[in-house]
Design an enzyme around this catalytic site. Structure first.
Site, PDB file in Angstrom:
ATOM      1  N   CYS A 100      49.555  25.123  60.515  1.00 60.20           N
ATOM      2  CA  CYS A 100      49.776  26.206  61.476  1.00 60.20           C
ATOM      3  C   CYS A 100      49.257  27.518  60.903  1.00 60.20           C
ATOM      4  O   CYS A 100      49.340  27.767  59.698  1.00 60.20           O
ATOM      5  CB  CYS A 100      51.238  26.314  61.879  1.00 60.20           C
ATOM      6  SG  CYS A 100      52.282  27.222  60.745  1.00 60.20           S
ATOM      7  N   GLU A 101      48.692  28.328  61.791  1.00 62.90           N
ATOM      8  CA  GLU A 101      48.076  29.570  61.324  1.00 62.90           C
ATOM      9  C   GLU A 101      49.108  30.651  61.044  1.00 62.90           C
ATOM     10  O   GLU A 101      48.757  31.701  60.509  1.00 62.90           O
ATOM     11  CB  GLU A 101      47.027  30.062  62.328  1.00 62.90           C
ATOM     12  CG  GLU A 101      47.556  30.469  63.681  1.00 62.90           C
ATOM     13  CD  GLU A 101      46.424  30.787  64.658  1.00 62.90           C
ATOM     14  OE1 GLU A 101      45.340  30.188  64.523  1.00 62.90           O
ATOM     15  OE2 GLU A 101      46.631  31.626  65.546  1.00 62.90           O
ATOM     16  N   HIS A 102      50.360  30.414  61.372  1.00 65.07           N
ATOM     17  CA  HIS A 102      51.390  31.422  61.104  1.00 65.07           C
ATOM     18  C   HIS A 102      52.023  31.256  59.730  1.00 65.07           C
ATOM     19  O   HIS A 102      52.382  32.243  59.087  1.00 65.07           O
ATOM     20  CB  HIS A 102      52.479  31.357  62.182  1.00 65.07           C
ATOM     21  CG  HIS A 102      51.956  31.626  63.557  1.00 65.07           C
ATOM     22  ND1 HIS A 102      52.454  31.028  64.692  1.00 65.07           N
ATOM     23  CD2 HIS A 102      50.949  32.427  63.964  1.00 65.07           C
ATOM     24  CE1 HIS A 102      51.777  31.454  65.743  1.00 65.07           C
ATOM     25  NE2 HIS A 102      50.865  32.295  65.336  1.00 65.07           N
ATOM     26  N   HIS A 103      52.197  30.015  59.292  1.00 63.81           N
ATOM     27  CA  HIS A 103      52.867  29.761  58.010  1.00 63.81           C
ATOM     28  C   HIS A 103      52.031  28.914  57.058  1.00 63.81           C
ATOM     29  O   HIS A 103      52.458  28.650  55.934  1.00 63.81           O
ATOM     30  CB  HIS A 103      54.194  29.019  58.246  1.00 63.81           C
ATOM     31  CG  HIS A 103      55.121  29.713  59.193  1.00 63.81           C
ATOM     32  ND1 HIS A 103      55.118  29.479  60.551  1.00 63.81           N
ATOM     33  CD2 HIS A 103      56.064  30.670  58.979  1.00 63.81           C
ATOM     34  CE1 HIS A 103      56.021  30.251  61.134  1.00 63.81           C
ATOM     35  NE2 HIS A 103      56.617  30.975  60.209  1.00 63.81           N
ATOM     36  N   GLN A 141      49.049  24.626  68.091  1.00 71.37           N
ATOM     37  CA  GLN A 141      48.787  23.399  68.852  1.00 71.37           C
ATOM     38  C   GLN A 141      48.155  23.698  70.211  1.00 71.37           C
ATOM     39  O   GLN A 141      47.281  22.967  70.686  1.00 71.37           O
ATOM     40  CB  GLN A 141      50.089  22.602  69.015  1.00 71.37           C
ATOM     41  CG  GLN A 141      49.874  21.247  69.668  1.00 71.37           C
ATOM     42  CD  GLN A 141      51.136  20.420  69.706  1.00 71.37           C
ATOM     43  OE1 GLN A 141      51.963  20.515  68.800  1.00 71.37           O
ATOM     44  NE2 GLN A 141      51.303  19.624  70.735  1.00 71.37           N
ATOM     45  N   HIS A 169      55.870  19.981  63.772  1.00 74.09           N
ATOM     46  CA  HIS A 169      55.503  21.216  63.077  1.00 74.09           C
ATOM     47  C   HIS A 169      56.455  21.446  61.910  1.00 74.09           C
ATOM     48  O   HIS A 169      57.639  21.717  62.118  1.00 74.09           O
ATOM     49  CB  HIS A 169      55.553  22.401  64.044  1.00 74.09           C
ATOM     50  CG  HIS A 169      54.498  22.330  65.104  1.00 74.09           C
ATOM     51  ND1 HIS A 169      53.459  23.227  65.174  1.00 74.09           N
ATOM     52  CD2 HIS A 169      54.311  21.447  66.112  1.00 74.09           C
ATOM     53  CE1 HIS A 169      52.665  22.895  66.186  1.00 74.09           C
ATOM     54  NE2 HIS A 169      53.171  21.822  66.777  1.00 74.09           N
ATOM     55  N   CYS A 171      56.715  23.885  59.989  1.00 74.72           N
ATOM     56  CA  CYS A 171      57.290  25.236  59.900  1.00 74.72           C
ATOM     57  C   CYS A 171      58.588  25.312  60.710  1.00 74.72           C
ATOM     58  O   CYS A 171      59.391  26.222  60.523  1.00 74.72           O
ATOM     59  CB  CYS A 171      56.302  26.311  60.344  1.00 74.72           C
ATOM     60  SG  CYS A 171      55.779  26.217  62.040  1.00 74.72           S
TER      61      CYS A 171
END
Ligand SMILES: [Zn+2]
Length: 210
Positions: A100-103, A141, A169, A171
């Site tokens: 994931c691009e956030h975590h 996603q 996910h 995260c």
């Protein structure tokens, strides 16, 4: 939906940076890993960790190899000799690993990819490779689902394309809200799969969701 009205994502046309062509050296990436280890409270010079920065950058090169691959390249080789075959083509259960691009936490999932050919078909393994190209980049996603369906529509130009992704996910399951056993389902449709409920039903039936 005609191709003329189809929104072509600028991101699809752009050649992404790759570990081989970008301006950050491997040495700088390894130093960043050492900084992260120190920030965690450990000593990057102790025996067990001395080779870790090199291993991490090699592993990242593999996990993020999608930045150096282009969907246009793998979708350019098509076949028209299909003996009049004009029904749905679907590859189900394509397993993938993404982050994931956030975590930068793992996303582990399965993709179902389908299209309705307009004379031209592609090798079935190309659908799995297409999933990997987008999975092996920093992702969410929803974006990954749309990118796969959009690139199929733009480069193969079928009568329609359909993608459904189910993923866990990390995260959400290993940190933060810590909910195990949940999964996220996303879908995206173009052409007849978007405009005709019967084609969409057939896709959903084939992936076992109705
Ligand atoms: Zn996340």
């Amino acid at each position: 939906m005609s191709n003329a009205t189809f929104p072509v994502s600028k991101a699809l046309q752009k050649k992404p940076l790759s570990p081989n062509t970008n301006s950050v050296s491997r040495e700088a990436a390894e130093e960043a890993v050492r900084v992260l280890i120190r920030w965690l409270g450990d000593d990057p010079s102790r025996e067990g960790l001395t080779d870790t920065p090199a291993r991490v950058t090699r592993a990242f090169g593999e996990w993020f190899s999608g930045y150096s691959e282009s969907p246009a390249d793998i979708l350019s080789r098509t076949f028209e000799e299909v003996a009049g075959y004009d029904d749905i083509v679907i590859v189900r259960g394509i397993g993938f690993e993404s982050f994931c691009e956030h975590h930068m936490a793992p996303i582990i999932g399965t993709a179902h990819v389908a299209y309705l050919p307009d004379r031209r078909v592609i090798g079935l393994s190309k659908l799995a490779r297409l999933v990997d190209i987008y999975a092996r980049r920093l992702q969410i996603q929803e974006k990954m689902t749309a990118e796969i369906v959009n690139s199929l529509q733009v480069f193969l130009k079928p009568k329609g394309a359909a993608v459904m992704i189910r993923a866990d996910h990390h995260c959400m399951s290993t940190r933060g809200i810590r909910k195990h056993g949940t999964d996220t389902v996303t879908s995206s449709f173009t052409g007849v799969f978007r405009s005709d409920p019967l084609w969409q039903q057939r896709f959903l039936h084939l992936v076992g969701l109705c």
